[in-house]
Design a protein around this motif. Structure first.
Motif, mmCIF file in Angstrom:
data_model
loop_
_atom_site.group_PDB
_atom_site.id
_atom_site.type_symbol
_atom_site.label_atom_id
_atom_site.label_comp_id
_atom_site.label_asym_id
_atom_site.label_seq_id
_atom_site.Cartn_x
_atom_site.Cartn_y
_atom_site.Cartn_z
ATOM 1 N N VAL A 1 6.010 -2.731 9.853
ATOM 2 C CA VAL A 1 5.792 -2.564 8.416
ATOM 3 C C VAL A 1 5.445 -1.115 8.118
ATOM 4 N N VAL A 2 6.211 -0.502 7.233
ATOM 5 C CA VAL A 2 5.974 0.885 6.834
ATOM 6 C C VAL A 2 4.737 0.943 5.940
ATOM 7 N N GLU A 3 3.770 1.754 6.361
ATOM 8 C CA GLU A 3 2.523 1.908 5.612
ATOM 9 C C GLU A 3 2.223 3.402 5.508
ATOM 10 N N VAL A 4 2.869 4.050 4.534
ATOM 11 C CA VAL A 4 2.712 5.496 4.360
ATOM 12 C C VAL A 4 2.071 5.789 3.011
ATOM 13 N N ASN A 5 1.463 6.952 2.932
ATOM 14 C CA ASN A 5 0.759 7.354 1.718
ATOM 15 C C ASN A 5 1.716 8.090 0.783
ATOM 16 N N THR A 6 2.034 7.467 -0.355
ATOM 17 C CA THR A 6 2.894 8.120 -1.356
ATOM 18 C C THR A 6 2.131 8.363 -2.661
ATOM 19 N N ARG A 7 0.822 8.292 -2.621
ATOM 20 C CA ARG A 7 0.034 8.349 -3.859
ATOM 21 C C ARG A 7 0.119 9.703 -4.550
ATOM 22 N N PHE A 8 0.424 10.750 -3.796
ATOM 23 C CA PHE A 8 0.481 12.077 -4.402
ATOM 24 C C PHE A 8 1.806 12.326 -5.107
ATOM 25 N N THR A 9 2.770 11.421 -4.971
ATOM 26 C CA THR A 9 4.087 11.658 -5.551
ATOM 27 C C THR A 9 4.070 11.370 -7.050
ATOM 28 N N SER B 1 0.826 -1.212 0.000
ATOM 29 C CA SER B 1 0.000 0.000 0.000
ATOM 30 C C SER B 1 0.859 1.261 0.000
ATOM 31 N N SER B 2 2.128 1.143 0.391
ATOM 32 C CA SER B 2 3.025 2.296 0.402
ATOM 33 C C SER B 2 3.531 2.662 -0.983
ATOM 34 N N VAL B 3 3.325 1.788 -1.951
ATOM 35 C CA VAL B 3 3.764 2.085 -3.314
ATOM 36 C C VAL B 3 2.592 2.071 -4.290
ATOM 37 N N TYR B 4 1.369 1.997 -3.761
ATOM 38 C CA TYR B 4 0.179 1.975 -4.611
ATOM 39 C C TYR B 4 0.160 3.201 -5.519
ATOM 40 N N PRO B 5 -0.159 3.052 -6.823
ATOM 41 C CA PRO B 5 -0.712 1.873 -7.500
ATOM 42 C C PRO B 5 0.332 0.980 -8.182
ATOM 43 N N MET B 6 1.558 1.005 -7.717
ATOM 44 C CA MET B 6 2.564 0.121 -8.284
ATOM 45 C C MET B 6 2.218 -1.334 -7.979
ATOM 46 N N THR B 7 2.888 -2.242 -8.661
ATOM 47 C CA THR B 7 2.566 -3.659 -8.551
ATOM 48 C C THR B 7 3.302 -4.307 -7.389
ATOM 49 N N VAL B 8 2.913 -5.546 -7.093
ATOM 50 C CA VAL B 8 3.611 -6.326 -6.075
ATOM 51 C C VAL B 8 5.077 -6.508 -6.475
ATOM 52 N N ARG C 1 9.445 8.686 -8.938
ATOM 53 C CA ARG C 1 9.941 7.565 -8.148
ATOM 54 C C ARG C 1 10.956 8.039 -7.123
ATOM 55 N N SER C 2 11.773 9.026 -7.485
ATOM 56 C CA SER C 2 12.801 9.506 -6.560
ATOM 57 C C SER C 2 12.178 10.102 -5.298
ATOM 58 N N THR C 3 11.039 10.776 -5.454
ATOM 59 C CA THR C 3 10.351 11.338 -4.292
ATOM 60 C C THR C 3 9.796 10.234 -3.412
ATOM 61 N N ARG C 4 9.177 9.233 -4.042
ATOM 62 C CA ARG C 4 8.649 8.097 -3.289
ATOM 63 C C ARG C 4 9.782 7.364 -2.571
ATOM 64 N N ASP C 5 10.863 7.113 -3.276
ATOM 65 C CA ASP C 5 11.996 6.425 -2.671
ATOM 66 C C ASP C 5 12.533 7.204 -1.467
ATOM 67 N N ALA C 6 12.596 8.514 -1.586
ATOM 68 C CA ALA C 6 13.097 9.327 -0.478
ATOM 69 C C ALA C 6 12.196 9.201 0.750
ATOM 70 N N MET C 7 10.873 9.187 0.537
ATOM 71 C CA MET C 7 9.932 9.032 1.643
ATOM 72 C C MET C 7 10.084 7.666 2.306
ATOM 73 N N LEU C 8 10.238 6.630 1.493
ATOM 74 C CA LEU C 8 10.342 5.278 2.031
ATOM 75 C C LEU C 8 11.695 5.043 2.702
ATOM 76 N N LEU D 1 3.842 1.170 10.678
ATOM 77 C CA LEU D 1 4.620 2.361 10.985
ATOM 78 C C LEU D 1 4.231 3.506 10.056
ATOM 79 N N THR D 2 3.729 4.566 10.649
ATOM 80 C CA THR D 2 3.284 5.743 9.924
ATOM 81 C C THR D 2 3.135 6.855 10.948
ATOM 82 N N ASP D 3 2.400 7.903 10.635
ATOM 83 C CA ASP D 3 2.243 9.019 11.563
ATOM 84 C C ASP D 3 0.963 9.754 11.206
ATOM 85 N N GLY D 4 0.563 10.665 12.077
ATOM 86 C CA GLY D 4 -0.612 11.489 11.846
ATOM 87 C C GLY D 4 -0.449 12.811 12.557
#
Length: 305
Positions: free
Chosen positions: A269-277, A51-58, A280-287, A231-234
């Motif tokens: 398990v890291v479960e963060v929202n990266t859907r707005f990115t 879910s942290s890389v959605y909509p990317m594949t498994v 890939r470099s931005t998503r990778d930096a967040m993860l 693992l996430t935050d709010g």
């Protein structure tokens, strides 16, 4: 099978005030030990949720986790066929060297007929898929109160399903829905794990933020049953934000240090929202930031990045 008592449908909306009081109390009495690095005597693995890389594949999730140095992957089952294919998961596990740590059952509101239309059969099939993929845990949400006998018999039914399948089922904390000045209790027996007779539980920091839950106190209370962390935050708003840990207002660092200090054994398990990115470099930096946060506060900085 005994029925769980049904809670009231609504209660006073108190999430914001509870969250504010908790932040103020923590500011007055900080508990983080910045001069010490605690590390559990048990192995704590840090995984990446699909879910942290959605909509990317498994496949892309495994590749991303391997590239960034994660210890494994959690697969959230959706209507995407890849998430329902244990043979593919085993292939990807062998090619990347990363195990499937856990499988998240398709118990979200928008997935009512994924795997099966019957809720118990859905859980059974999820547990069998998790076993075939080599996972150690099935994560699931509590049912909605309108889901009939499944909701009424959920607590004991989950226990029986775990016994029958040999797969631990870790129920996740949720949050109330909001309707003006009232909180609507849509989950049964409750969104809160406190006081519920589960054998295994999952704790999610973003859900706790939305609910106004005292995360550190909740983890202390749930510790004997706590098998899994999302693992996430709010930021204490009324939405389920799934921020990068450390970017919100939850005591995530304090809670991770508490787990390490008290020799917790489980998976994070890291479960963060990266859907707005968009990149890939931005998503990778967040993860990568999320992984580094987990390692630092679990005392795992000595592990190779």
């Amino acid at each position: 099978m005994a029925e769980s008592p049904r809670p009231p449908l609504t209660s006073r909306n108190a999430a914001r005030s509870k969250a504010r009081r908790q932040r103020e109390a923590l500011a007055e009495n900080p508990v983080y030990d910045s001069d010490a690095s605690h590390r559990s005597e048990h192995e704590i693995r840090i995984g990446l949720s699909t879910s942290s890389v959605y909509p990317m594949t498994v496949r892309e999730c495994f590749e991303t986790a391997a590239r960034l140095g994660y210890d494994g992957v959690e697969v959230m089952i959706t209507n995407n066929e890849e998430t329902q294919d244990p043979a593919l998961m085993n292939l990807l596990s062998r090619s990347t060297g990363l195990p499937v740590l856990s499988v998240h059952a398709p118990t979200l509101l928008l997935l009512p007929r994924v795997m099966h239309h019957d809720h118990w059969e859905k859980l059974r099939r999820t547990a069998e898929l998790a076993k075939d993929a080599g996972a150690d845990t099935v994560v699931l949400h509590p049912p909605f109160r309108w889901q009939g006998s499944y909701a009424r018999h959920f607590v004991e039914g989950v226990r029986q399903m775990a016994r029958e399948t040999g797969m631990p089922l870790a129920v996740e904390n949720m949050y109330p829905w909001r309707a003006g000045l009232r909180e609507v209790i849509v989950y049964a027996p409750h969104w809160d794990l406190a006081g519920q007779d589960y054998d295994a539980v999952t704790f999610d920091f973003s859900h706790a933020s939305t609910a106004g839950t005292d995360a550190l106190e909740a983890v202390r209370t749930l510790f004997p049953k706590l098998r899994h962390i999302h693992l996430t935050d709010g930021a204490g708003t009324l939405t389920d934000e799934h921020l990068v840990p450390g970017r919100g207002r939850m005591p995530v660092a304090e809670t991770l240090q508490y787990l390490a200090k008290h020799d917790w054994s489980g998976d994070v398990v890291v479960e963060v929202n990266t859907r707005f990115t968009a990149r890939r470099s931005t998503r990778d930096a967040m993860l990568a930031e999320s992984l580094a946060f987990a390692r630092r506060h679990l005392g795992l900085d000595s592990r190779q990045s």
